[in-house]
Design a protein around this motif. Structure first.
Motif, PDB file in Angstrom:
ATOM      1  N   GLU A  62       0.827  -1.205   0.000  1.00  0.00           N
ATOM      2  CA  GLU A  62       0.000   0.000   0.000  1.00  0.00           C
ATOM      3  C   GLU A  62       0.864   1.260   0.000  1.00  0.00           C
ATOM      4  OE1 GLU A  62      -0.545  -2.639   1.868  1.00  0.00           O
ATOM      5  OE2 GLU A  62      -2.672  -2.889   2.375  1.00  0.00           O
ATOM      6  N   VAL A  63       1.934   1.239   0.788  1.00  0.00           N
ATOM      7  CA  VAL A  63       2.818   2.403   0.855  1.00  0.00           C
ATOM      8  C   VAL A  63       3.449   2.672  -0.505  1.00  0.00           C
ATOM      9  CG1 VAL A  63       4.966   3.291   1.834  1.00  0.00           C
ATOM     10  CG2 VAL A  63       3.301   2.163   3.312  1.00  0.00           C
ATOM     11  N   PHE A  64       3.922   1.627  -1.168  1.00  0.00           N
ATOM     12  CA  PHE A  64       4.523   1.799  -2.491  1.00  0.00           C
ATOM     13  C   PHE A  64       3.497   2.294  -3.493  1.00  0.00           C
ATOM     14  CE2 PHE A  64       5.546   0.174  -6.738  1.00  0.00           C
ATOM     15  CZ  PHE A  64       6.808   0.718  -6.924  1.00  0.00           C
ATOM     16  N   ARG A  65       2.304   1.696  -3.482  1.00  0.00           N
ATOM     17  CA  ARG A  65       1.263   2.088  -4.440  1.00  0.00           C
ATOM     18  C   ARG A  65       0.825   3.531  -4.244  1.00  0.00           C
ATOM     19  NH1 ARG A  65      -2.546  -0.943  -2.783  1.00  0.00           N
ATOM     20  NH2 ARG A  65      -3.987   0.651  -2.045  1.00  0.00           N
ATOM     21  N   LEU A  66       0.587   3.917  -2.977  1.00  0.00           N
ATOM     22  CA  LEU A  66       0.133   5.280  -2.687  1.00  0.00           C
ATOM     23  C   LEU A  66       1.220   6.300  -3.013  1.00  0.00           C
ATOM     24  CD1 LEU A  66      -1.773   4.837   0.705  1.00  0.00           C
ATOM     25  CD2 LEU A  66      -2.711   4.867  -1.609  1.00  0.00           C
ATOM     26  N   THR A  67       2.472   5.963  -2.680  1.00  0.00           N
ATOM     27  CA  THR A  67       3.576   6.883  -2.957  1.00  0.00           C
ATOM     28  C   THR A  67       3.762   7.079  -4.455  1.00  0.00           C
ATOM     29  OG1 THR A  67       4.701   6.188  -0.924  1.00  0.00           O
ATOM     30  CG2 THR A  67       6.025   7.342  -2.571  1.00  0.00           C
ATOM     31  N   ASP A  73       0.577  11.342 -10.056  1.00  0.00           N
ATOM     32  CA  ASP A  73      -0.578  12.217 -10.259  1.00  0.00           C
ATOM     33  C   ASP A  73      -0.246  13.672  -9.959  1.00  0.00           C
ATOM     34  OD1 ASP A  73      -2.035  10.073 -11.033  1.00  0.00           O
ATOM     35  OD2 ASP A  73      -3.325   9.970  -9.256  1.00  0.00           O
ATOM     36  N   THR A  74       0.675  13.900  -9.026  1.00  0.00           N
ATOM     37  CA  THR A  74       1.068  15.280  -8.732  1.00  0.00           C
ATOM     38  C   THR A  74       1.775  15.900  -9.935  1.00  0.00           C
ATOM     39  OG1 THR A  74       1.291  14.802  -6.361  1.00  0.00           O
ATOM     40  CG2 THR A  74       2.420  16.754  -7.199  1.00  0.00           C
ATOM     41  N   VAL A  75       2.631  15.121 -10.572  1.00  0.00           N
ATOM     42  CA  VAL A  75       3.323  15.609 -11.776  1.00  0.00           C
ATOM     43  C   VAL A  75       2.322  15.889 -12.886  1.00  0.00           C
ATOM     44  CG1 VAL A  75       4.931  14.980 -13.610  1.00  0.00           C
ATOM     45  CG2 VAL A  75       5.498  14.484 -11.218  1.00  0.00           C
ATOM     46  N   ARG A  76       1.301  15.033 -13.001  1.00  0.00           N
ATOM     47  CA  ARG A  76       0.310  15.188 -14.078  1.00  0.00           C
ATOM     48  C   ARG A  76      -0.775  16.204 -13.735  1.00  0.00           C
ATOM     49  NH1 ARG A  76       0.988   9.585 -13.420  1.00  0.00           N
ATOM     50  NH2 ARG A  76       2.197   8.610 -15.104  1.00  0.00           N
ATOM     51  N   GLY A  77      -0.790  16.673 -12.466  1.00  0.00           N
ATOM     52  CA  GLY A  77      -1.780  17.658 -12.066  1.00  0.00           C
ATOM     53  C   GLY A  77      -3.171  17.099 -11.904  1.00  0.00           C
ATOM     54  N   ARG A  78      -3.271  15.866 -11.436  1.00  0.00           N
ATOM     55  CA  ARG A  78      -4.581  15.259 -11.232  1.00  0.00           C
ATOM     56  C   ARG A  78      -4.586  14.517  -9.897  1.00  0.00           C
ATOM     57  NH1 ARG A  78      -4.150  10.297 -15.667  1.00  0.00           N
ATOM     58  NH2 ARG A  78      -2.855   8.904 -14.358  1.00  0.00           N
ATOM     59  N   VAL A  79      -5.767  14.082  -9.477  1.00  0.00           N
ATOM     60  CA  VAL A  79      -5.898  13.333  -8.227  1.00  0.00           C
ATOM     61  C   VAL A  79      -6.746  12.090  -8.482  1.00  0.00           C
ATOM     62  CG1 VAL A  79      -6.705  13.339  -5.843  1.00  0.00           C
ATOM     63  CG2 VAL A  79      -5.728  15.418  -6.825  1.00  0.00           C
ATOM     64  N   GLY A  80      -6.140  10.926  -8.325  1.00  0.00           N
ATOM     65  CA  GLY A  80      -6.856   9.667  -8.460  1.00  0.00           C
ATOM     66  C   GLY A  80      -7.216   9.097  -7.095  1.00  0.00           C
ATOM     67  N   GLN A  81      -7.723   7.891  -7.083  1.00  0.00           N
ATOM     68  CA  GLN A  81      -8.143   7.283  -5.815  1.00  0.00           C
ATOM     69  C   GLN A  81      -6.967   7.066  -4.879  1.00  0.00           C
ATOM     70  OE1 GLN A  81     -11.152   4.071  -5.822  1.00  0.00           O
ATOM     71  NE2 GLN A  81      -9.678   2.851  -4.645  1.00  0.00           N
ATOM     72  N   ASP A  82      -5.871   6.487  -5.377  1.00  0.00           N
ATOM     73  CA  ASP A  82      -4.711   6.220  -4.529  1.00  0.00           C
ATOM     74  C   ASP A  82      -3.990   7.508  -4.138  1.00  0.00           C
ATOM     75  OD1 ASP A  82      -5.096   3.507  -4.413  1.00  0.00           O
ATOM     76  OD2 ASP A  82      -3.789   3.079  -6.122  1.00  0.00           O
ATOM     77  N   SER A  83      -3.805   8.417  -5.097  1.00  0.00           N
ATOM     78  CA  SER A  83      -3.130   9.679  -4.760  1.00  0.00           C
ATOM     79  C   SER A  83      -3.994  10.522  -3.827  1.00  0.00           C
ATOM     80  CB  SER A  83      -2.800  10.465  -6.028  1.00  0.00           C
ATOM     81  OG  SER A  83      -3.953  10.763  -6.783  1.00  0.00           O
ATOM     82  N   PRO A 142     -12.052   4.055   0.136  1.00  0.00           N
ATOM     83  CA  PRO A 142     -12.234   4.859  -1.076  1.00  0.00           C
ATOM     84  C   PRO A 142     -13.192   6.034  -0.896  1.00  0.00           C
ATOM     85  CG  PRO A 142     -12.241   2.534  -1.628  1.00  0.00           C
ATOM     86  CD  PRO A 142     -12.258   2.614  -0.127  1.00  0.00           C
ATOM     87  N   ALA A 143     -14.049   5.976   0.136  1.00  0.00           N
ATOM     88  CA  ALA A 143     -15.007   7.068   0.369  1.00  0.00           C
ATOM     89  C   ALA A 143     -14.433   8.177   1.235  1.00  0.00           C
ATOM     90  CB  ALA A 143     -16.276   6.508   1.022  1.00  0.00           C
ATOM     91  N   LEU A 144     -13.188   8.024   1.679  1.00  0.00           N
ATOM     92  CA  LEU A 144     -12.571   9.022   2.557  1.00  0.00           C
ATOM     93  C   LEU A 144     -12.399  10.348   1.831  1.00  0.00           C
ATOM     94  CD1 LEU A 144     -11.082   9.147   5.461  1.00  0.00           C
ATOM     95  CD2 LEU A 144      -9.002   9.077   4.098  1.00  0.00           C
ATOM     96  N   THR A 145     -12.860  11.427   2.425  1.00  0.00           N
ATOM     97  CA  THR A 145     -12.707  12.758   1.850  1.00  0.00           C
ATOM     98  C   THR A 145     -11.626  13.526   2.602  1.00  0.00           C
ATOM     99  OG1 THR A 145     -14.334  13.789   3.317  1.00  0.00           O
ATOM    100  CG2 THR A 145     -15.165  12.759   1.290  1.00  0.00           C
TER     101      THR A 145
END
Length: 265
Positions: A62-67, A73-83, A142-145
């Motif tokens: 999980e740590v590797f996937r989220l990191t 996504d930060t480089v691409r300027g977007r926010v996905g579920q993991d990011s 996944p529902a965490l805001t």
């Protein structure tokens, strides 16, 4: 400290860091109640390293996937579920980090007492029971805001009070927000990583600033024992959490708090 005291305290740290029963309380108690010498800054660094390594290793995928998702996504300027979850961990860390910087001296001088531990052990134990009793438990990670993360982060700041339990108060807040027990525990564990890392770095800088001789064998032993006991603790906690619920920890906190009050009377 004697060798056997190092062994006992390291195992206590590993077992209680991630359970909702307060590791700081259990590390303070031997000196407050049993008259053991304070474990010292070097030992604090060692057990922080051990427990940090344990939670990172256990959640390594999980740590590797989220990191990776956060960086990409930060480089691409977007926010996905993991990011988005990674950003939530960062946001949830900020309140406790700020509170620690502003209130650390006051807490160290005014709140590290047996009475504070006893009262907070009982009080926050009852709040844990309440959250488990009334929480809907129908939301998953996944529902965490971001709002959820900040609320849980503000609750985490209360863990600076000895006896509160960082994992206990974050799980409590997540349950009040409607998350399931396992989801609440998993986010609590992920949230612990940057906080333990920051605390360990600060204590390491303090240790370097103090200078003097360091018992590296004791540090290595403390880190290793806290790592092993923490990994076992995390696994068993997540395995049996849904089956047993949180009531065993609530009962433990009540018994411990009452015994402490009786001993301090």
């Amino acid at each position: 400290m004697e060798l056997w005291q190092i062994i006992v305290l390291a195992i206590i740290q590993g077992l209680t860091e991630f359970l909702p029963i307060s590791s700081s309380a259990h590390l303070i108690l031997p000196s407050q109640v049993l008259g053991w010498p304070d474990q010292g800054l070097a030992f604090d660094v060692a057990v922080h390293v051990g427990t940090l390594a344990a939670v990172v290793w256990y959640f390594r995928s999980e740590v590797f996937r989220l990191t990776a998702a956060w960086a990409g996504d930060t480089v691409r300027g977007r926010v996905g579920q993991d990011s988005g979850l990674a950003w939530a961990v960062i946001a949830g860390t900020v309140p406790a980090g700020l509170a620690g910087l502003l209130l650390n001296d006051f807490i160290e001088t005014s709140l590290r007492s047996g009475l504070v531990i006893a009262v907070s052990t009982i009080g926050f134990g009852l709040v844990l029971w309440w959250s488990d009793a009334v929480g809907r438990r129908n939301r998953e990670l996944p529902a965490l805001t971001m709002k959820d993360a900040l609320i849980i982060g503000v609750a985490q700041a209360l863990a600076l009070i000895p006896g509160t339990s960082r994992s206990g108060i974050t799980i409590t807040a997540a349950l009040f927000l409607g998350f399931g027990r396992e989801a609440a525990a998993r986010f609590s564990f992920l949230l612990s990583i940057p906080l333990i890392l920051a605390a360990g770095l600060l204590k390491t800088l303090e240790l370097v600033g103090q200078g003097g001789a360091t018992d590296w064998a004791a540090i290595a032993l403390g880190a290793a024992l806290s790592f092993v006991s923490a990994v076992i603790c995390i696994h068993l906690f997540l395995t049996f959490l849904e089956r047993l619920g949180l009531m065993p920890f609530v009962i433990y906190r009540m018994v411990l708090g009452v015994l402490l009050l009786f001993m301090l009377w």
